[in-house]
Write a protein that holds these residues in place. Structure first.
Motif, short mmCIF file in Angstrom:
data_model
loop_
_atom_site.label_atom_id
_atom_site.label_comp_id
_atom_site.label_asym_id
_atom_site.label_seq_id
_atom_site.Cartn_x
_atom_site.Cartn_y
_atom_site.Cartn_z
N LEU A 94 -10.00 -18.82 9.68
CA LEU A 94 -10.78 -17.97 10.58
C LEU A 94 -9.97 -17.63 11.82
CD1 LEU A 94 -13.58 -16.69 11.07
CD2 LEU A 94 -14.25 -18.82 12.19
N ALA A 95 -9.23 -18.61 12.33
CA ALA A 95 -8.43 -18.39 13.54
C ALA A 95 -7.35 -17.34 13.30
CB ALA A 95 -7.79 -19.70 13.99
N SER A 96 -6.72 -17.41 12.12
CA SER A 96 -5.66 -16.45 11.83
C SER A 96 -6.19 -15.02 11.74
CB SER A 96 -4.96 -16.83 10.52
OG SER A 96 -5.86 -16.73 9.43
N GLN A 121 -12.91 -21.29 19.28
CA GLN A 121 -12.12 -21.59 18.09
C GLN A 121 -11.02 -22.59 18.40
OE1 GLN A 121 -8.67 -20.37 17.43
NE2 GLN A 121 -8.81 -21.72 15.66
N GLU A 122 -10.35 -22.43 19.55
CA GLU A 122 -9.29 -23.36 19.92
C GLU A 122 -9.85 -24.75 20.18
OE1 GLU A 122 -7.58 -21.39 23.26
OE2 GLU A 122 -6.29 -20.08 22.04
N ASN A 123 -11.00 -24.84 20.87
CA ASN A 123 -11.62 -26.14 21.11
C ASN A 123 -12.05 -26.79 19.80
OD1 ASN A 123 -11.33 -25.91 23.88
ND2 ASN A 123 -13.33 -24.99 24.19
N LEU A 124 -12.61 -25.99 18.89
CA LEU A 124 -13.03 -26.53 17.60
C LEU A 124 -11.83 -27.08 16.83
CD1 LEU A 124 -15.26 -26.93 15.48
CD2 LEU A 124 -14.83 -24.60 14.69
N SER A 125 -10.72 -26.36 16.85
CA SER A 125 -9.52 -26.83 16.15
C SER A 125 -9.03 -28.15 16.73
CB SER A 125 -8.41 -25.77 16.24
OG SER A 125 -8.78 -24.60 15.54
#
Length: 430
Positions: A260-262, A318-322
């Motif tokens: 999803l991030a990509s 998204q960054e925090n979730l990763s």
């Protein structure tokens, strides 16, 4: 004069310094602007269309391979610019006109040629620049007459050298509208003002292309957050058998999150870059407030700001979730490693017990071995004693056998012990 040969990119880099310079405009002037979605594979098709329009108007076929081109076709001038994600076509026509948006430039372009341009329309805008009339209209009259009654955004530009108006809405013909009223603009200033206004709308739309994607992504991130919370809660009470299953779930969640991030990170980063370009172009307008109107900066911040905040929020989520998935994975792997260490300790303890048992068995076997070897050696001694007696020697075989038993047993025991020590010493050295 002779100098060393040019670097292969010298000419290209020099041309880049002068790429996309604004037109020098002398009001009154009408402009129509198209921005079409595009990619690198469409360049050849676009150049073919440029060649076609030149042939129609008897203009020499352009040979330049640059990503920008200007052509004077007589009734109008065409400026073509190739960008990374879009292509723009801007049509200019100089001369007096009755109404800014009546009989626009694009209506004089061959319609079949326009319809076959590669790509899909992202931005379509009309712009008219003309001298400030003796009796300028007030904002309400201007909106009613030229912007179909829509709320108008406007400001003095160039620190008062001109006044720009826009409503940023699509009208019946599918085009948005801009007006620049010339007070004391030089031709270069007028060209820069036109270029900046058109780029503001173009980059705004490019930045907004990310907003629908960000909105679709938000629920996906919420679902992933819930799944991560459930996995994290289960880790606290998980058994050894359940830990492997949880680690598998966490690995799948991490893979889906990274996928999803990509898909969104590039678009959001691009949107941020486009929005920064919008802010730069607004700064370059050097706008001053027109009483009773919101400025271009205020319009962009109020309308575009929330969309950009949504995109940036999605990126942060998204960054925090990763990061949280990474920490949960490390925690679970630590638990799995500790469980494996306990299992290894149990295996080692079991191996130590078996080794101890083997040692006892070995010692028992060694005792039996000493007895067996002693028995055979003493038997040989008995045969030798009987043979000596038969030969006439004064030897008592039974006495000889009895005396040899302790001597042989002791010798065998010492030899076996010595051999075992040598083997142990060699094993320790290895």
């Amino acid at each position: 004069m002779t100098i060393p040969v040019d670097h292969p990119q010298r000419l290209l880099l020099n041309h880049e310094l002068h790429a996309r310079l604004p037109e020098s405009l002398a009001p009154p002037e009408q402009i129509s602007h198209l921005v079409l979605s595009s990619d690198a594979e469409m360049v050849q098709q676009e150049r073919e269309k440029l060649t076609e329009i030149c042939i129609r108007f008897g203009h020499p076929i352009p040979t330049s391979k640059d990503n920008h081109l200007r052509i004077d076709l007589g009734p109008f001038r065409l400026q073509w610019e190739k960008h990374t994600e879009f292509t723009s076509y801007t049509f200019f026509r100089r001369g007096p006109f009755q109404e800014p948006f009546a009989n626009t430039v694009i209506e004089s372009i061959p319609q079949d040629w326009l319809a076959e341009l590669p790509g899909q329309v992202l931005v379509a805008a009309h712009l008219a620049i003309y001298p400030l009339p003796e009796k300028p209209r007030n904002p309400d009259e201007l909106a009613a007459a030229l912007f179909e009654g829509n709320a108008v955004t406007g400001a003095r530009i160039g620190e008062g050298a001109g006044i720009a108006y826009a409503d940023f809405r699509l009208h019946k013909d599918g085009f948005s509208r801009f007006i620049i009223k010339d007070i004391s603009l030089t031709p270069r200033q007028a060209g820069r003002a036109v270029q900046r206004l058109l780029e503001i709308e173009s980059y705004l739309i490019q930045a907004l292309r990310t907003y629908p994607l960000a909105r679709r992504t938000m629920p996906m991130l919420g679902h992933a957050e819930q799944e991560l919370a459930q996995i994290t809660e289960a880790i606290a009470s998980a058994t050894t058998e359940e830990e492997s299953e949880l680690l598998d779930q966490l690995t799948k969640l991490a893979a889906s999150t990274e996928s999803l991030a990509s898909s969104i990170q590039y678009r959001i980063t691009a949107a941020q870059a486009y929005y920064e370009l919008v802010q730069r172009r607004i700064n370059e307008l050097r706008e001053l407030r027109v009483e009773g109107m919101q400025t271009f900066r205020e319009f962009c911040e109020r309308r575009m700001g929330p969309a950009m905040h949504t995109c940036e929020t999605v990126l942060r989520l998204q960054e925090n979730l990763s990061r949280r998935i990474g920490r949960a994975s490390e925690l679970l792997r630590t638990r799995v490693n500790i469980s494996l260490e306990h299992q290894n300790q149990q295996v080692l303890s079991s191996m130590a017990e078996r080794a101890k048992l083997q040692l006892h068995l070995q010692e028992t076997v060694e005792g039996l071995s000493v007895a067996a070897i002693t028995y055979y050696v003493v038997g040989l001694v008995g045969y030798l004693a009987r043979a000596a007696e038969a030969a006439g020697l004064p030897i008592n075989p039974d006495l000889t056998i009895g005396i040899s038993i302790p001597v042989v047993a002791l010798s065998v025991a010492l030899s076996v012990r010595k051999i075992r020590r040598m083997v142990s010493r060699n094993h320790d050295v290895d």
